[in-house]
Design a protein around this motif. Sequence first.
Motif, short mmCIF file in Angstrom:
data_model
loop_
_atom_site.label_atom_id
_atom_site.label_comp_id
_atom_site.label_asym_id
_atom_site.label_seq_id
_atom_site.Cartn_x
_atom_site.Cartn_y
_atom_site.Cartn_z
N VAL A 161 0.84 -1.20 0.00
CA VAL A 161 0.00 0.00 0.00
C VAL A 161 0.87 1.25 0.00
O VAL A 161 1.90 1.31 0.65
CB VAL A 161 -0.97 0.07 1.21
N LEU A 173 -3.30 0.37 -3.73
CA LEU A 173 -2.94 -0.94 -3.23
C LEU A 173 -2.55 -1.79 -4.43
O LEU A 173 -3.27 -1.81 -5.44
CB LEU A 173 -4.13 -1.58 -2.50
N GLN A 207 -2.47 6.28 -2.09
CA GLN A 207 -3.85 6.02 -2.50
C GLN A 207 -4.01 4.72 -3.28
O GLN A 207 -5.02 4.48 -3.90
CB GLN A 207 -4.36 7.17 -3.39
N ILE A 242 -7.32 3.09 -3.02
CA ILE A 242 -7.75 2.96 -1.62
C ILE A 242 -7.83 4.35 -0.97
O ILE A 242 -7.21 5.29 -1.43
CB ILE A 242 -6.79 2.08 -0.78
N ARG A 245 -10.89 -3.06 0.91
CA ARG A 245 -10.33 -3.26 -0.44
C ARG A 245 -9.34 -4.42 -0.45
O ARG A 245 -9.31 -5.22 -1.38
CB ARG A 245 -9.63 -2.00 -0.92
N THR A 250 -9.24 0.80 3.29
CA THR A 250 -8.06 -0.02 2.99
C THR A 250 -8.27 -1.50 3.31
O THR A 250 -7.99 -2.38 2.48
CB THR A 250 -6.83 0.51 3.78
N THR A 257 -2.61 4.06 8.91
CA THR A 257 -2.27 2.68 9.27
C THR A 257 -1.77 2.57 10.72
O THR A 257 -1.58 1.48 11.23
CB THR A 257 -1.17 2.11 8.34
#
Length: 305
Positions: free
Chosen positions: A3, A8, A6, A27, A35, A32, A77
């Motif tokens: 990732v 993945l 934006q 994403i 997806r 996230t 994240t």
Amino acid sequence: MHVTGQQLRAALIDGTGKILETRDAAISPENTVERAATVAADLGSKTGNVLAIGFAIPGLVNRQTDVVSLSPDLPSTIRDGLHSDLMRATGLRVELENDANAAAYGEFKVGAGRESRDMFYMMIGNGIGGAIILDGKLWTGSSGFAGEVGHITIDAEGLECVCGNTGCLETVASAPSIVRRARERLNRDSTSSLSRLGLTKNFTADDVAHQANEGDDFALMMIERTGKYIGTGVASVINLLNIERIVLGGGVMDAGQLILNPIIQEAKRRAFQPCFEATQIVAAKLGRDAITIGAAMLAQDAALS
Ligand SMILES: [Zn+2]
């Protein structure tokens, strides 16, 4: 899976690291996990036998707690439940890993690190990351953060870095730093112009490399200087680790021999000679797939061990 801001990117690989299928998905911080699960299910339907997922993140991943500790590019994240949410949503074992660590493992297993035992990997792109492989295994340090070569100090009086230090390697040799340095120089030197260089107002480090390949003196000088900075960092790695092989990857290395040669020359000039002579300095082989391949191979090896 890999990732970035934006995007993945996912690859289904076999036991030898060969890519069977790839998927790219847009994403956002909110979707996230969802997806990732959709893409995993889609790729899983191709084989019916997905063992595990490697999930590479541009940030520091604490491998003891499976929590992202720092990620300027992907702050969403940094939260406690990411790892368990990914496992729940995909129904698979998930290994979270730093992107440079993942790329290093990919290069080590099936790329430019093959047939070495100890390897240092440097990823020089928008940031500069690194990873250490000792005796065939990723050595990630006491909490998973080892190899942050982009944040070794090159110029004690240099510019402030995102990490809070000043004069890090990343402040002079990352892709955005190449653009900044080129701009500064163009502004100072009235005989240089963007148009003469074929550069547009919003030129990138790739454009500078392209112009260097076309034989432009100014662009060539910028790439050579960048190589010198990287070579200075490489010399420190050589002195510290007496490592068998150093693999250099990331977008900045797309300049090829134009940057690899000054890196090697500068490393030779600065490193302790017996250490330098024992080290092979080579360009990475897997390109942008290194991260996805490496993340998957890390997860595969973890699941089988
Ligand atoms: Zn730094």
